[in-house]
Design a protein around this motif. Structure first.
Motif, PDB file in Angstrom:
ATOM      1  N   ILE A   7       0.831  -1.202   0.000  1.00 25.26           N
ATOM      2  CA  ILE A   7       0.000   0.000   0.000  1.00 25.26           C
ATOM      3  C   ILE A   7       0.864   1.250   0.000  1.00 25.26           C
ATOM      4  O   ILE A   7       0.555   2.231  -0.691  1.00 25.26           O
ATOM      5  CB  ILE A   7      -0.940  -0.021   1.219  1.00 25.26           C
ATOM      6  CG1 ILE A   7      -1.934  -1.174   1.096  1.00 25.26           C
ATOM      7  CG2 ILE A   7      -1.680   1.303   1.357  1.00 25.26           C
ATOM      8  CD1 ILE A   7      -2.873  -1.305   2.262  1.00 25.26           C
ATOM      9  N   ASN A   9       3.907   1.617  -1.227  1.00 27.30           N
ATOM     10  CA  ASN A   9       4.487   1.815  -2.550  1.00 27.30           C
ATOM     11  C   ASN A   9       3.451   2.308  -3.552  1.00 27.30           C
ATOM     12  O   ASN A   9       3.734   3.159  -4.401  1.00 27.30           O
ATOM     13  CB  ASN A   9       5.119   0.516  -3.063  1.00 27.30           C
ATOM     14  CG  ASN A   9       6.434   0.202  -2.369  1.00 27.30           C
ATOM     15  OD1 ASN A   9       7.059   1.093  -1.793  1.00 27.30           O
ATOM     16  ND2 ASN A   9       6.837  -1.053  -2.395  1.00 27.30           N
ATOM     17  N   LEU A  10       2.249   1.773  -3.455  1.00 30.47           N
ATOM     18  CA  LEU A  10       1.192   2.221  -4.353  1.00 30.47           C
ATOM     19  C   LEU A  10       0.871   3.690  -4.121  1.00 30.47           C
ATOM     20  O   LEU A  10       0.615   4.436  -5.075  1.00 30.47           O
ATOM     21  CB  LEU A  10      -0.062   1.366  -4.159  1.00 30.47           C
ATOM     22  CG  LEU A  10       0.020  -0.085  -4.640  1.00 30.47           C
ATOM     23  CD1 LEU A  10      -1.234  -0.841  -4.250  1.00 30.47           C
ATOM     24  CD2 LEU A  10       0.234  -0.135  -6.154  1.00 30.47           C
ATOM     25  N   PHE A  11       0.896   4.110  -2.852  1.00 29.58           N
ATOM     26  CA  PHE A  11       0.642   5.517  -2.552  1.00 29.58           C
ATOM     27  C   PHE A  11       1.759   6.402  -3.107  1.00 29.58           C
ATOM     28  O   PHE A  11       1.495   7.453  -3.715  1.00 29.58           O
ATOM     29  CB  PHE A  11       0.517   5.721  -1.042  1.00 29.58           C
ATOM     30  CG  PHE A  11       0.476   7.162  -0.634  1.00 29.58           C
ATOM     31  CD1 PHE A  11      -0.681   7.916  -0.777  1.00 29.58           C
ATOM     32  CD2 PHE A  11       1.608   7.785  -0.120  1.00 29.58           C
ATOM     33  CE1 PHE A  11      -0.722   9.250  -0.410  1.00 29.58           C
ATOM     34  CE2 PHE A  11       1.575   9.107   0.254  1.00 29.58           C
ATOM     35  CZ  PHE A  11       0.408   9.847   0.111  1.00 29.58           C
ATOM     36  N   GLU A  13       3.733   5.813  -5.555  1.00 34.17           N
ATOM     37  CA  GLU A  13       3.804   5.787  -7.014  1.00 34.17           C
ATOM     38  C   GLU A  13       2.557   6.377  -7.677  1.00 34.17           C
ATOM     39  O   GLU A  13       2.511   6.507  -8.893  1.00 34.17           O
ATOM     40  CB  GLU A  13       3.990   4.341  -7.501  1.00 34.17           C
ATOM     41  CG  GLU A  13       5.331   3.740  -7.086  1.00 34.17           C
ATOM     42  CD  GLU A  13       5.439   2.274  -7.433  1.00 34.17           C
ATOM     43  OE1 GLU A  13       4.461   1.750  -8.024  1.00 34.17           O
ATOM     44  OE2 GLU A  13       6.465   1.659  -7.113  1.00 34.17           O
ATOM     45  N   ALA A  14       1.562   6.722  -6.875  1.00 37.59           N
ATOM     46  CA  ALA A  14       0.336   7.282  -7.439  1.00 37.59           C
ATOM     47  C   ALA A  14       0.590   8.692  -7.953  1.00 37.59           C
ATOM     48  O   ALA A  14       1.569   9.351  -7.589  1.00 37.59           O
ATOM     49  CB  ALA A  14      -0.773   7.292  -6.385  1.00 37.59           C
ATOM     50  N   GLN A  19      -2.714  11.109  -4.805  1.00 39.03           N
ATOM     51  CA  GLN A  19      -2.070  11.271  -3.506  1.00 39.03           C
ATOM     52  C   GLN A  19      -2.761  12.352  -2.675  1.00 39.03           C
ATOM     53  O   GLN A  19      -2.974  12.187  -1.471  1.00 39.03           O
ATOM     54  CB  GLN A  19      -0.591  11.615  -3.693  1.00 39.03           C
ATOM     55  CG  GLN A  19       0.276  10.453  -4.132  1.00 39.03           C
ATOM     56  CD  GLN A  19       1.739  10.850  -4.255  1.00 39.03           C
ATOM     57  OE1 GLN A  19       2.092  12.034  -4.227  1.00 39.03           O
ATOM     58  NE2 GLN A  19       2.612   9.859  -4.405  1.00 39.03           N
ATOM     59  N   GLY A 148      -7.204   7.665 -11.250  1.00 34.16           N
ATOM     60  CA  GLY A 148      -6.118   6.690 -11.340  1.00 34.16           C
ATOM     61  C   GLY A 148      -6.310   5.709 -12.482  1.00 34.16           C
ATOM     62  O   GLY A 148      -5.364   5.402 -13.220  1.00 34.16           O
ATOM     63  N   PRO A 169      -0.866  -2.401 -10.998  1.00 35.60           N
ATOM     64  CA  PRO A 169      -0.502  -1.378 -10.022  1.00 35.60           C
ATOM     65  C   PRO A 169      -1.331  -0.103 -10.131  1.00 35.60           C
ATOM     66  O   PRO A 169      -1.755   0.467  -9.118  1.00 35.60           O
ATOM     67  CB  PRO A 169       0.981  -1.107 -10.332  1.00 35.60           C
ATOM     68  CG  PRO A 169       1.455  -2.345 -10.992  1.00 35.60           C
ATOM     69  CD  PRO A 169       0.296  -2.834 -11.789  1.00 35.60           C
ATOM     70  N   GLU A 173      -3.743   1.167  -7.084  1.00 36.93           N
ATOM     71  CA  GLU A 173      -3.593   2.458  -6.413  1.00 36.93           C
ATOM     72  C   GLU A 173      -4.854   3.295  -6.538  1.00 36.93           C
ATOM     73  O   GLU A 173      -5.188   4.073  -5.641  1.00 36.93           O
ATOM     74  CB  GLU A 173      -2.396   3.210  -6.988  1.00 36.93           C
ATOM     75  CG  GLU A 173      -2.635   3.787  -8.378  1.00 36.93           C
ATOM     76  CD  GLU A 173      -1.409   4.473  -8.947  1.00 36.93           C
ATOM     77  OE1 GLU A 173      -1.597   5.431  -9.726  1.00 36.93           O
ATOM     78  OE2 GLU A 173      -0.283   4.060  -8.638  1.00 36.93           O
ATOM     79  N   ILE A 176      -7.478   1.993  -3.976  1.00 37.37           N
ATOM     80  CA  ILE A 176      -7.161   2.342  -2.593  1.00 37.37           C
ATOM     81  C   ILE A 176      -7.865   3.644  -2.207  1.00 37.37           C
ATOM     82  O   ILE A 176      -8.303   3.818  -1.066  1.00 37.37           O
ATOM     83  CB  ILE A 176      -5.633   2.461  -2.404  1.00 37.37           C
ATOM     84  CG1 ILE A 176      -4.999   1.078  -2.480  1.00 37.37           C
ATOM     85  CG2 ILE A 176      -5.296   3.110  -1.059  1.00 37.37           C
ATOM     86  CD1 ILE A 176      -3.488   1.099  -2.410  1.00 37.37           C
TER      87      ILE A 176
END
Length: 230
Positions: A7, A9-11, A13-14, A19, A148, A169, A173, A176
């Motif tokens: 989670i 990393n997904l945040f 990389e968003a 974000q 996203g 991915p 993201e 989420i």
């Protein structure tokens, strides 16, 4: 869940927009929980104060002594404040020469009604915020999801051969954001409904006390008036 799709990393990389939406929803959730704990403490104290006062009032305590005891306190809220406002206005109007019985009771009830309205407003403080969070957070999270997924498909259109590993991915993201929106909304909705019900019960209890107290004062006023008639 592996580190590649964690989670955090997904945040990180968003996109900036996603974000920002996630941070906004997380901040809103923290503020909502703070208000939930604060309102719960306030309503719990108000209920306890009401029960304590009612026990003392209906135990047959002298109204003048009870008023003197309560008015000496530095801070009054809830039912004690409504009682003091009504009794003070009743005594003041009784001392007014030529005041009719109906005018005395109308003024007493009006004073208590205004005080009760202010107290209910205090009890309902922060509830509109919880209602707003509960109603719009899922849509804000959905906005982050749509944004996203849109970016994922735009990036997907720029490659010749797309694979699930390339799409997952971006979609994850995006989803989420919706999850965080629901995480913020559900407690806010539950708390709002519960607190609204508790405020309504307190308001009804205040209103019932006002009616009963007005009846007591009216009987006292009529008895005093009959004694003054030669």
């Amino acid at each position: 869940m592996t580190s590649e799709i964690s989670i955090l990393n997904l945040f990180l990389e968003a996109s900036i927009v996603v974000q920002f939406i996630m941070l906004l929803l997380l901040t809103t959730s923290v503020v909502s929980w703070a208000y939930i704990f604060q309102r719960n403490a306030v309503l719990k104290a108000a209920t306890k104060e009401m029960k304590t006062f009612e026990d003392k009032f209906w135990s047959g305590a002298d109204l003048n002594k009870l008023y003197q005891e309560l008015s000496s306190r530095a801070h009054l809220t809830g039912l004690p404040l409504i009682f003091c406002a009504g009794f003070k206005e009743y005594v003041r109007l009784r001392k007014t020469s030529g005041a009719l019985s109906e005018a005395i009771m109308d003024g007493t009830y009006r004073s208590m009604r205004v005080t009760m309205s202010r107290e209910v407003d205090e009890l309902e403080a922060r509830l509109p915020f919880l209602a707003t969070v509960g109603s719009i957070s899922p849509y804000v999270g959905l906005l982050g999801t749509v944004w996203g997924i849109m970016n994922s498909f735009i990036a997907l259109g720029q490659v010749k051969q797309a694979t699930l590993a390339m799409v997952a991915p971006g979609i994850a993201e995006a989803l989420i954001a919706t999850a965080i929106g629901l995480f913020a909304a559900i407690p806010a909705v539950v708390a709002y409904n519960r607190f609204s019900n508790r405020v309504e019960k307190l308001e009804n209890a205040y209103g019932n006390f006002m009616e009963e107290f007005s009846a007591i004062l009216n009987r006292q006023n009529m008895a005093s008036s009959s004694q003054q008639v030669p």
